[in-house]
Design a protein around this motif. Structure first.
Motif, PDB file in Angstrom:
ATOM      1  N   LEU A 498       0.829  -1.206   0.000  1.00  0.00           N
ATOM      2  CA  LEU A 498       0.000   0.000   0.000  1.00  0.00           C
ATOM      3  C   LEU A 498       0.864   1.257   0.000  1.00  0.00           C
ATOM      4  CD1 LEU A 498      -2.950   0.841  -0.028  1.00  0.00           C
ATOM      5  CD2 LEU A 498      -2.925   0.850   2.482  1.00  0.00           C
ATOM      6  N   SER A 499       1.997   1.200   0.662  1.00  0.00           N
ATOM      7  CA  SER A 499       2.910   2.349   0.675  1.00  0.00           C
ATOM      8  C   SER A 499       3.413   2.653  -0.728  1.00  0.00           C
ATOM      9  CB  SER A 499       4.095   2.073   1.611  1.00  0.00           C
ATOM     10  OG  SER A 499       3.667   1.951   2.945  1.00  0.00           O
ATOM     11  N   GLU A 500       3.746   1.593  -1.468  1.00  0.00           N
ATOM     12  CA  GLU A 500       4.230   1.788  -2.833  1.00  0.00           C
ATOM     13  C   GLU A 500       3.114   2.320  -3.724  1.00  0.00           C
ATOM     14  OE1 GLU A 500       6.276  -0.823  -6.459  1.00  0.00           O
ATOM     15  OE2 GLU A 500       5.943  -1.710  -4.465  1.00  0.00           O
ATOM     16  N   ARG A 501       1.901   1.808  -3.555  1.00  0.00           N
ATOM     17  CA  ARG A 501       0.796   2.231  -4.411  1.00  0.00           C
ATOM     18  C   ARG A 501       0.408   3.680  -4.157  1.00  0.00           C
ATOM     19  NH1 ARG A 501      -4.841   1.773  -4.037  1.00  0.00           N
ATOM     20  NH2 ARG A 501      -4.730   0.474  -2.163  1.00  0.00           N
ATOM     21  N   LEU A 502       0.448   4.114  -2.866  1.00  0.00           N
ATOM     22  CA  LEU A 502       0.038   5.475  -2.518  1.00  0.00           C
ATOM     23  C   LEU A 502       1.203   6.454  -2.484  1.00  0.00           C
ATOM     24  CD1 LEU A 502      -2.548   4.727   0.341  1.00  0.00           C
ATOM     25  CD2 LEU A 502      -2.987   5.150  -2.087  1.00  0.00           C
ATOM     26  N   ALA A 503       2.422   5.950  -2.636  1.00  0.00           N
ATOM     27  CA  ALA A 503       3.629   6.785  -2.631  1.00  0.00           C
ATOM     28  C   ALA A 503       3.791   7.540  -1.317  1.00  0.00           C
ATOM     29  CB  ALA A 503       3.612   7.756  -3.807  1.00  0.00           C
ATOM     30  N   LEU A 504       3.503   6.875  -0.213  1.00  0.00           N
ATOM     31  CA  LEU A 504       3.761   7.416   1.119  1.00  0.00           C
ATOM     32  C   LEU A 504       3.874   6.240   2.088  1.00  0.00           C
ATOM     33  CD1 LEU A 504       0.783   7.212   2.743  1.00  0.00           C
ATOM     34  CD2 LEU A 504       0.297   9.170   1.298  1.00  0.00           C
ATOM     35  N   ASP A 505       4.341   6.507   3.296  1.00  0.00           N
ATOM     36  CA  ASP A 505       4.488   5.450   4.296  1.00  0.00           C
ATOM     37  C   ASP A 505       3.142   5.170   4.952  1.00  0.00           C
ATOM     38  OD1 ASP A 505       7.208   4.896   4.033  1.00  0.00           O
ATOM     39  OD2 ASP A 505       7.755   6.634   5.252  1.00  0.00           O
ATOM     40  N   VAL A 506       2.653   3.939   4.773  1.00  0.00           N
ATOM     41  CA  VAL A 506       1.386   3.530   5.371  1.00  0.00           C
ATOM     42  C   VAL A 506       1.678   2.479   6.439  1.00  0.00           C
ATOM     43  CG1 VAL A 506      -0.886   2.510   4.991  1.00  0.00           C
ATOM     44  CG2 VAL A 506       0.139   3.980   3.239  1.00  0.00           C
ATOM     45  N   PHE A 507       1.243   2.760   7.656  1.00  0.00           N
ATOM     46  CA  PHE A 507       1.432   1.839   8.769  1.00  0.00           C
ATOM     47  C   PHE A 507       0.071   1.298   9.201  1.00  0.00           C
ATOM     48  CE2 PHE A 507       4.915   4.823   8.830  1.00  0.00           C
ATOM     49  CZ  PHE A 507       6.025   4.026   9.066  1.00  0.00           C
ATOM     50  N   ARG A 508       0.042   0.021   9.577  1.00  0.00           N
ATOM     51  CA  ARG A 508      -1.179  -0.602  10.075  1.00  0.00           C
ATOM     52  C   ARG A 508      -0.935  -1.206  11.456  1.00  0.00           C
ATOM     53  NH1 ARG A 508      -5.406  -1.699   6.658  1.00  0.00           N
ATOM     54  NH2 ARG A 508      -5.064  -1.493   4.413  1.00  0.00           N
ATOM     55  N   TYR A 509      -1.950  -1.103  12.318  1.00  0.00           N
ATOM     56  CA  TYR A 509      -1.901  -1.870  13.555  1.00  0.00           C
ATOM     57  C   TYR A 509      -1.977  -3.352  13.197  1.00  0.00           C
ATOM     58  CZ  TYR A 509      -2.691   2.355  16.330  1.00  0.00           C
ATOM     59  OH  TYR A 509      -2.571   3.584  16.920  1.00  0.00           O
ATOM     60  N   THR A 510      -1.160  -4.165  13.864  1.00  0.00           N
ATOM     61  CA  THR A 510      -1.134  -5.586  13.535  1.00  0.00           C
ATOM     62  C   THR A 510      -0.723  -6.396  14.750  1.00  0.00           C
ATOM     63  OG1 THR A 510      -0.192  -7.237  12.043  1.00  0.00           O
ATOM     64  CG2 THR A 510       1.270  -5.476  12.742  1.00  0.00           C
ATOM     65  N   ASN A 511      -1.214  -7.633  14.848  1.00  0.00           N
ATOM     66  CA  ASN A 511      -0.738  -8.581  15.866  1.00  0.00           C
ATOM     67  C   ASN A 511       0.553  -9.202  15.353  1.00  0.00           C
ATOM     68  OD1 ASN A 511      -4.057  -9.084  16.118  1.00  0.00           O
ATOM     69  ND2 ASN A 511      -2.958  -8.952  18.041  1.00  0.00           N
ATOM     70  N   LYS A 512       1.646  -8.826  15.969  1.00  0.00           N
ATOM     71  CA  LYS A 512       2.925  -9.291  15.440  1.00  0.00           C
ATOM     72  C   LYS A 512       3.889  -9.730  16.535  1.00  0.00           C
ATOM     73  CE  LYS A 512       6.791  -7.890  12.497  1.00  0.00           C
ATOM     74  NZ  LYS A 512       7.399  -6.800  11.709  1.00  0.00           N
ATOM     75  N   ALA A 513       4.060  -8.895  17.510  1.00  0.00           N
ATOM     76  CA  ALA A 513       5.190  -9.078  18.422  1.00  0.00           C
ATOM     77  C   ALA A 513       4.918 -10.126  19.500  1.00  0.00           C
ATOM     78  CB  ALA A 513       5.545  -7.751  19.074  1.00  0.00           C
ATOM     79  N   LYS A 514       5.984 -10.809  19.869  1.00  0.00           N
ATOM     80  CA  LYS A 514       6.034 -11.606  21.081  1.00  0.00           C
ATOM     81  C   LYS A 514       7.154 -11.017  21.930  1.00  0.00           C
ATOM     82  CE  LYS A 514       4.601 -15.958  18.907  1.00  0.00           C
ATOM     83  NZ  LYS A 514       4.967 -17.391  18.694  1.00  0.00           N
ATOM     84  N   ALA A 515       6.898 -10.829  23.196  1.00  0.00           N
ATOM     85  CA  ALA A 515       7.891 -10.141  24.023  1.00  0.00           C
ATOM     86  C   ALA A 515       8.084 -10.877  25.344  1.00  0.00           C
ATOM     87  CB  ALA A 515       7.470  -8.701  24.280  1.00  0.00           C
ATOM     88  N   ARG A 516       9.231 -10.632  25.937  1.00  0.00           N
ATOM     89  CA  ARG A 516       9.513 -11.128  27.287  1.00  0.00           C
ATOM     90  C   ARG A 516      10.193 -10.015  28.067  1.00  0.00           C
ATOM     91  NH1 ARG A 516      13.023 -14.700  26.168  1.00  0.00           N
ATOM     92  NH2 ARG A 516      14.857 -13.464  26.725  1.00  0.00           N
ATOM     93  N   THR A 517       9.665  -9.695  29.218  1.00  0.00           N
ATOM     94  CA  THR A 517      10.351  -8.769  30.116  1.00  0.00           C
ATOM     95  C   THR A 517      10.632  -9.521  31.410  1.00  0.00           C
ATOM     96  OG1 THR A 517       8.391  -7.839  31.250  1.00  0.00           O
ATOM     97  CG2 THR A 517       9.009  -6.872  29.130  1.00  0.00           C
TER      98      THR A 517
END
Length: 652
Positions: A498-517
């Motif tokens: 989408l960033s390439e198609r719109l010629a700007l940086d497009v960010f989406r919220y997504t379930n991605k990270a796994k973390a450990r603290t």
């Protein structure tokens, strides 16, 4: 009976409370002595808040071990990080009722005044069954003043300057005014509290257009009307109101246009009304319940100075209703059973230039929750606290989260007041309405952030293990080890197609990270003499993105906090030095950019001229440690320089 023993353990927090005189409620939602509560709880008392001259909740919490106060990106104010878990997953309460997050994101703790605070209680990790989905990182509960006295009046005024770094031309750049009044009328009582903070703004480089810290005002007003029944029950009605009106000059670079000089103006208001009741049920139980309705509105303008029109007028509105009912039942001589239910609904509207930024005009969600906890005294040495929480969400269905805590105090070490506390619990958090539906269109300067309706809930497992003991009447130590494992974390990720198609940086919220603290917090309290006391804490944190093996950004590995307190009884004067050290931390997820380590010192003086009048003053950021200018976004050192101030308190 067990319930009676807990109820009679309550004590009024006196002017110089020792730990065994402090009564807490957050960990078990029943009154327990701080030293005898099975869920590890940390407390900031009213006296400590007054002596550090805190003007809001952020300043009241900044010396608590293991807590980080972090500026909210793109907003005025700060969020709380607990054990490396960010403010989006920390539950902030006032008398057990949730504080709404700014524009559906994170609670800004600078919006909470201190005039009516009795104490602040902190429970770390997702170990308590009594709190819902926002409490994956822990709970911060502000306890307001109870109607113990016939009448009470307290007025505090202070003001100060950043010197050459003031934005305003006034003699006093920043000032604060707060008042608390209490009056009993028969079995009824009234309380009024107000906090008004005036911010003149501060600027690390006055030669530039940009300044770092907002100017404007923040105001809290609250009224309590209460009545105490003959059986000890208490009912109270509380309307409250908050408003902030702030602005800041800043600069943005627009491709093809160049540097744009802007001013951001923001007006936020929060209005709520709540009804509480607490009281005994026959001889076998105790009931606690509340209902709260709240409306939060936030209006912002980002105006380009060189144009006549106002660009990007944006408005957000969050409305919520919440009801909570809890029954504590005394079972036999060694059980206290806590049963409760919670109902919640919320809606979000977001507009820019009068047009909705969401996928629909208004988005809504609701849920209902049930919790159960059983405090069991197995022996004189061992108490266990099993529990669970069941949640049914309108959009995400049902979820079950078990919890378990215990406290062991071996008789053989009773002379050292030795206690071990352990806890394990599952955490669960559904996506916010903002994360699912928000459309933040900033394409004019090259980027856009989009919500994702199909986001899934986050989950966590929290482990806590600690001990505390008194080596002598003058020395007490406290150590707590922790690990939090988080799954399915919601982050923003660049959408390449989408960033390439719109010629700007497009960010989406997504379930991605796994973390450990994981890591530990430790503290040593040392009463050198009747007049000289000290406390030093050290925290170690390892915060890792398990998907990449990289260290999470803005999580310093080492943290040290110091307090030295010296009193001159004949002069009725106390001198206090606070110190805080944070090691370097990464500014990016790829671990290529680091922010430098830094050390801060604050110096405070309090003098009681009479029994009713206190004069005070101090210097915050004594050695003027600040970030480089112009700011790059990767320097996490303070944006505020040395601040010199003075004030007075009148109490009756």
């Amino acid at each position: 009976m067990f319930f009676s023993a807990i109820a009679t353990s309550s004590a009024v927090v006196v002017a110089n409370p020792s730990s065994d005189e402090v009564v807490v409620i957050t960990g078990t939602r029943t009154e327990r002595s701080l030293l005898d509560v099975p869920v590890r709880t940390e407390v900031v008392t009213q006296e400590q808040i007054a002596n550090m001259h805190a003007r809001d909740l952020e300043e009241a919490l900044k010396n608590v071990p293991g807590l980080n106060l972090v500026p909210i990106h793109g907003k005025s104010g700060s969020e709380i990080h607990i054990q490396g878990i960010d403010g989006n997953r920390v539950l902030v309460l006032v008398d057990g009722m949730p504080v709404s997050a700014s524009t559906g994101s994170k609670v800004d703790v600078t919006q909470i005044g201190v005039s009516n605070i009795k104490q602040i209680e902190i429970v770390k990790g997702a170990v308590s069954a009594l709190y819902g989905s926002e409490a994956m990182g822990g709970v911060v509960n502000v306890i307001t003043k109870p109607p113990k006295q016939e009448r009470d009046l307290r007025l505090t005024i202070d003001g100060g300057t950043y010197g050459d770094h003031d934005v305003s031309d006034a003699l006093v750049n920043d000032s604060s005014y707060n008042v608390f009044a209490h009056q009993k009328v028969g079995q009824g009582y009234f309380q009024f509290s107000a906090d008004h903070r005036v911010k003149g703004g501060s600027d690390l480089d006055p030669s530039t257009y940009v300044f770092e810290c907002d100017e404007g005002t923040k105001t809290n007003l609250s009224l309590v009307a209460g009545y105490e029944f003959d059986n000890g029950g208490r009912i109270k009605l509380i309307p409250s109101w908050y408003r902030e009106d702030i602005s800041k000059d800043y600069e943005e670079f627009s491709p093809g246009v160049g540097h744009l000089y802007r001013v951001k103006e923001e007006v936020a208001t929060r209005a709520n009304v709540s009804l509480h009741y607490t009281g005994p049920v026959a001889e076998w139980g105790y009931f606690t319940g509340y209902y709260i309705h709240e409306s939060f509105e936030d209006d912002t303008n980002k105006d380009i100075k060189s144009t006549a029109e106002i660009e990007d007028p944006r408005s957000a509105k969050i409305q919520s209703n919440k009801a909570d009912a809890q029954l504590d039942i005394d079972v036999l001589d060694n059980h206290l059973l806590t049963i409760g239910t919670v109902a919640y609904e919320a809606s979000l509207q977001q507009r820019i230039n009068g047009k909705s930024e969401l996928d629909k005009e208004k988005v809504e969600r609701d849920n209902i929750e049930f919790y159960l906890q059983d405090a069991i005294l197995l022996t004189d040495e061992l108490e266990i606290l099993p529990g669970f929480r069941y949640q049914r969400d309108s959009d995400f269905g049902s979820h079950f989260t078990p919890k378990f805590n215990l406290m062991y105090q071996p008789e053989v070490l009773a002379g050292y007041d030795f206690k071990v506390r352990a806890g394990v619990g599952k955490g669960y958090k559904v996506p916010t309405l903002k994360e699912r539906y928000f459309v933040f269109d900033h394409s004019a300067i090259g980027y856009m952030i989009l919500g994702r309706p199909d986001l899934q809930p986050e989950s966590s497992t929290s482990y806590q293990l600690g001990f505390d003991m008194s080596l002598s009447e003058k020395v007490r130590i406290d150590v707590n080890f922790f690990q939090n494992r988080l799954e399915n974390l919601i982050t923003t990720d660049r959408d390449a197609l989408l960033s390439e198609r719109l010629a700007l940086d497009v960010f989406r919220y997504t379930n991605k990270a796994k973390a450990r603290t994981q890591g530990f917090d430790s503290s040593l309290a040392l009463n050198v003499s009747d007049n000289f006391t000290s406390n030093i804490s050290y925290g170690y944190l390892e915060a890792v993105d398990r998907s990449t093996g990289k260290t999470l950004s803005r999580r310093p590995e080492h943290q040290v906090k110091l307090k030295l307190n010296y009193t001159l009884p004949d002069w009725r004067t106390t001198f206090t030095l606070f110190g805080r050290y944070e090691s370097e931390s990464y500014a990016d997820g790829d671990n290529k950019i680091k922010s430098e380590a830094f050390t801060l010192f604050d110096f405070k003086v309090n003098t009681w001229v009479t029994d009713n009048i206190k004069l005070f003053g101090g210097v915050d950021n004594l050695t003027h440690v600040v970030r480089d200018t112009p700011a790059t976004g990767s320097d996490f050192r303070p944006a505020k320089g040395r601040f010199i101030y003075a004030g007075f308190t009148y109490q009756y």
